[in-house]
Design a protein around this motif. Structure first.
Motif, PDB file in Angstrom:
ATOM      1  N   TYR A 139       0.839  -1.205   0.000  1.00 18.64           N
ATOM      2  CA  TYR A 139       0.000   0.000   0.000  1.00 18.64           C
ATOM      3  C   TYR A 139       0.876   1.258   0.000  1.00 18.64           C
ATOM      4  CZ  TYR A 139      -3.317   3.493   1.893  1.00 18.64           C
ATOM      5  OH  TYR A 139      -4.082   4.605   2.120  1.00 18.64           O
ATOM      6  N   ASN A 174      -5.167   1.686 -11.124  1.00 17.09           N
ATOM      7  CA  ASN A 174      -6.025   0.716 -10.434  1.00 17.09           C
ATOM      8  C   ASN A 174      -5.449  -0.690 -10.529  1.00 17.09           C
ATOM      9  OD1 ASN A 174      -6.771  -0.421 -12.965  1.00 17.09           O
ATOM     10  ND2 ASN A 174      -8.258   1.234 -13.222  1.00 17.09           N
ATOM     11  N   ARG A 234      -8.671  10.544  -7.552  1.00 18.58           N
ATOM     12  CA  ARG A 234      -9.283   9.319  -8.054  1.00 18.58           C
ATOM     13  C   ARG A 234      -8.285   8.164  -8.012  1.00 18.58           C
ATOM     14  NH1 ARG A 234     -11.857   9.399 -13.939  1.00 18.58           N
ATOM     15  NH2 ARG A 234      -9.667   9.104 -14.488  1.00 18.58           N
ATOM     16  N   ASN A 241      -7.871   7.101  -4.448  1.00 11.10           N
ATOM     17  CA  ASN A 241      -9.054   6.382  -3.974  1.00 11.10           C
ATOM     18  C   ASN A 241      -9.178   4.979  -4.548  1.00 11.10           C
ATOM     19  OD1 ASN A 241      -9.849   8.422  -2.277  1.00 11.10           O
ATOM     20  ND2 ASN A 241     -11.192   9.388  -3.816  1.00 11.10           N
ATOM     21  N   CYS A 242      -8.742   4.813  -5.788  1.00 11.82           N
ATOM     22  CA  CYS A 242      -8.767   3.476  -6.400  1.00 11.82           C
ATOM     23  C   CYS A 242      -7.977   2.503  -5.535  1.00 11.82           C
ATOM     24  CB  CYS A 242      -8.150   3.509  -7.790  1.00 11.82           C
ATOM     25  SG  CYS A 242      -9.304   3.989  -9.054  1.00 11.82           S
ATOM     26  N   ARG A 301      -7.064   2.923  -2.298  1.00 15.25           N
ATOM     27  CA  ARG A 301      -7.694   2.781  -0.977  1.00 15.25           C
ATOM     28  C   ARG A 301      -8.868   1.805  -1.052  1.00 15.25           C
ATOM     29  NH1 ARG A 301      -9.499   8.028   1.719  1.00 15.25           N
ATOM     30  NH2 ARG A 301      -9.318   6.763   3.594  1.00 15.25           N
ATOM     31  N   ASP A 302      -9.739   2.011  -2.028  1.00 17.93           N
ATOM     32  CA  ASP A 302     -10.915   1.134  -2.178  1.00 17.93           C
ATOM     33  C   ASP A 302     -10.511  -0.310  -2.402  1.00 17.93           C
ATOM     34  OD1 ASP A 302     -12.418   3.373  -1.902  1.00 17.93           O
ATOM     35  OD2 ASP A 302     -12.941   3.565  -4.034  1.00 17.93           O
ATOM     36  N   PHE A 303      -9.520  -0.493  -3.277  1.00 18.06           N
ATOM     37  CA  PHE A 303      -9.122  -1.864  -3.582  1.00 18.06           C
ATOM     38  C   PHE A 303      -8.548  -2.567  -2.347  1.00 18.06           C
ATOM     39  CE2 PHE A 303      -5.894  -4.996  -4.806  1.00 18.06           C
ATOM     40  CZ  PHE A 303      -6.695  -5.887  -5.513  1.00 18.06           C
ATOM     41  N   LYS A 324      -9.125  -1.983   0.748  1.00 16.68           N
ATOM     42  CA  LYS A 324     -10.194  -2.228   1.706  1.00 16.68           C
ATOM     43  C   LYS A 324     -11.000  -3.461   1.287  1.00 16.68           C
ATOM     44  CE  LYS A 324     -14.123   0.310   3.571  1.00 16.68           C
ATOM     45  NZ  LYS A 324     -14.825   1.599   3.462  1.00 16.68           N
ATOM     46  N   ARG A 325     -11.356  -3.471   0.026  1.00 17.90           N
ATOM     47  CA  ARG A 325     -12.192  -4.538  -0.525  1.00 17.90           C
ATOM     48  C   ARG A 325     -11.475  -5.887  -0.499  1.00 17.90           C
ATOM     49  NH1 ARG A 325     -12.956  -1.921  -5.209  1.00 17.90           N
ATOM     50  NH2 ARG A 325     -11.773  -3.402  -6.449  1.00 17.90           N
ATOM     51  N   GLU A 342      -7.277  -0.735   5.797  1.00 20.85           N
ATOM     52  CA  GLU A 342      -7.568   0.686   5.705  1.00 20.85           C
ATOM     53  C   GLU A 342      -6.490   1.458   6.451  1.00 20.85           C
ATOM     54  OE1 GLU A 342     -11.824   2.246   5.917  1.00 20.85           O
ATOM     55  OE2 GLU A 342     -12.015   0.221   6.743  1.00 20.85           O
ATOM     56  N   TYR A 386      -2.911   8.687   3.586  1.00 21.48           N
ATOM     57  CA  TYR A 386      -2.958   8.645   2.127  1.00 21.48           C
ATOM     58  C   TYR A 386      -2.606  10.029   1.610  1.00 21.48           C
ATOM     59  CZ  TYR A 386      -7.615  10.545   2.981  1.00 21.48           C
ATOM     60  OH  TYR A 386      -8.659  11.302   3.419  1.00 21.48           O
TER      61      TYR A 386
END
Ligand code: ADP
Ligand code: MG
Length: 378
Positions: A209, A230, A264, A267-268, A270-272, A274-275, A280, A284
């Motif tokens: 990360y 991404n 963006r 966030n891509c 961060r979202d990935f 997390k998912r 988390e 950032y």
């Protein structure tokens, strides 16, 4: 996903390629290229050219279509592929073709090999005619060359990608080594590994990360934002290290929406994380963190295309983002009813101009690789 169909490459003569190139040239200004115009551009006899054209239609390198005022030929995706592959094989950049390994939304990816049998990655850019259809009527600047727009845009995408990869590699970024390009094709180092989207487990999630966020910031420090950062455009090598790919859409940190693009990308990731990993972090980067000590974009702009072109493409790519549709029927394009049709006389007037461009193109094919001052290969 199969092999790239290259068997015809072996059978096509230099005259065939001359004629194919003439159609490509003619398409810069004409929706359909009549046989006579092709003959004049290629400086070959009409009778002979006519036969070659028919033969190439049979092999789907060209298609013959009826226009309002006159009929003519149009280059197919395959025809365009052959032109580029011919140049790349002639230069010795590639000498054998393998399997398809990826289909992106705007490209096809194959494994190829050079003379030493080193496997390489071949990316064929395919910015669609369909995308273009969506914006037709809205933009003046493409109205007059919409038939050629897919050739033009795919070529620009490949050129940009090559130039960015080279600039990034020079600055120590983990990107595939760019090897050569022609038209819409880029040849680069084959990354051994797979896209991050296929990775379910990593040794140290936090370290990865941090590394990815650091890359986003470092890109910013060099004046660029990836724009599509991404899990599909980050490869993880077998040793666990990330490699960034897919650069045609990179934007300058001076772009008016730069901050939004930057966010963006962040966030891509961060979202990935997390998912996929349930990870988390409160840490950032933000757009304010970047220093912009360098401007890669200037170098890329200087490397072969005019500012004007660059501007057009920026607008186009922005539209593409919003309006790209799933249609992939690239072989069908609706003709724009409102388009003013050119007369055959218009074509003939341009022959001289096209002939000189034709010669330029032949010349460019020989020198464009040198233009980029490629590092000598180890
Ligand atoms: P697109 O612009 O169409 O998204 P990409 O450059 O992202 O194309 O490539 C699509 C896929 O092809 C990637 O997700 C990856 O799996 C594969 N790929 C692309 N470049 C390489 C490379 N240099 N080495 C290995 N695989 C690659
Ligand atoms: Mg991609």
């Amino acid at each position: 996903m199969g092999k790239l169909d290259v068997k015809m490459l072996r059978y096509l003569t230099s005259e065939d390629f001359r004629v194919l190139t003439a159609i490509e040239m003619g398409m810069k200004n004409h929706e359909l290229v009549p046989a006579l115009l092709a003959a004049q551009i290629a400086n070959l006899r009409y009778g002979g050219v006519h036969k070659l054209l028919k033969e190439m239609c049979k092999h789907r390198l060209l298609s013959y279509e009826r226009g309002k005022r006159y009929d003519g030929y149009r280059l197919t995706n395959t025809g365009y592929d052959y032109l580029a592959l011919k140049v790349l094989t002639q230069r010795g950049t590639i000498c054998s073709f393998g399997n398809q390994i990826g289909v992106g939304k705007e490209s096809n990816i194959y494994v190829v090999a050079n003379e030493d049998e080193t496997p390489l990655c071949l990316k064929l850019h395919r910015l669609g005619r369909t995308c273009f259809r969506n914006i037709k009527g809205k933009r003046d600047y493409l109205q007059h060359r919409h038939s050629a727009s897919w050739l033009y845009l795919s070529r620009i995408a490949a050129t940009r990608e090559f130039a960015y990869m080279k600039a990034l590699l020079d600055r120590g970024f983990p990107v595939p080594k760019p090897i050569d390009f022609n038209r819409h094709c880029v040849v680069m180092e084959l990354v051994e590994g797979g896209p991050l989207c296929n990775v379910n487990e990593v040794n140290n999630v936090e370290a990865l990360y941090d590394e990815l966020m650091d890359l986003i910031v470092r890109l910013g420090n060099h004046g660029v934002i990836h724009g599509d950062f991404n899990e599909f455009n980050i490869m993880i090598k077998n040793d666990g290290k990330p490699v960034i790919i897919d650069f045609p859409q990179m934007v300058s940190t001076e772009h008016e929406n730069a901050e939004a693009y930057f966010q963006r990308d962040v966030n891509c990731i961060r979202d990935f994380f997390k998912r996929r990993f349930g990870y988390e972090s409160e840490l950032y980067p933000t757009f304010q963190d970047i220093t912009r000590e360098d401007c890669i974009d200037n170098e890329v702009r200087a490397s072969g295309f005019a500012k004007q072109v660059e501007k057009e493409i920026d607008i186009f790519l922005t539209d593409l983002d919003i309006e790209y549709t799933e249609e992939k029927d690239n072989e069908n394009i609706e003709t724009n009813e409102k388009d003013e049709k050119e007369t055959y006389e218009d074509c003939v007037d341009e022959v001289e101009n096209l002939q000189s461009q034709f010669n330029d193109l032949q010349f460019q094919n020989q020198i464009s690789k040198k233009d980029f001052d490629l590092p000598t290969q180890e």
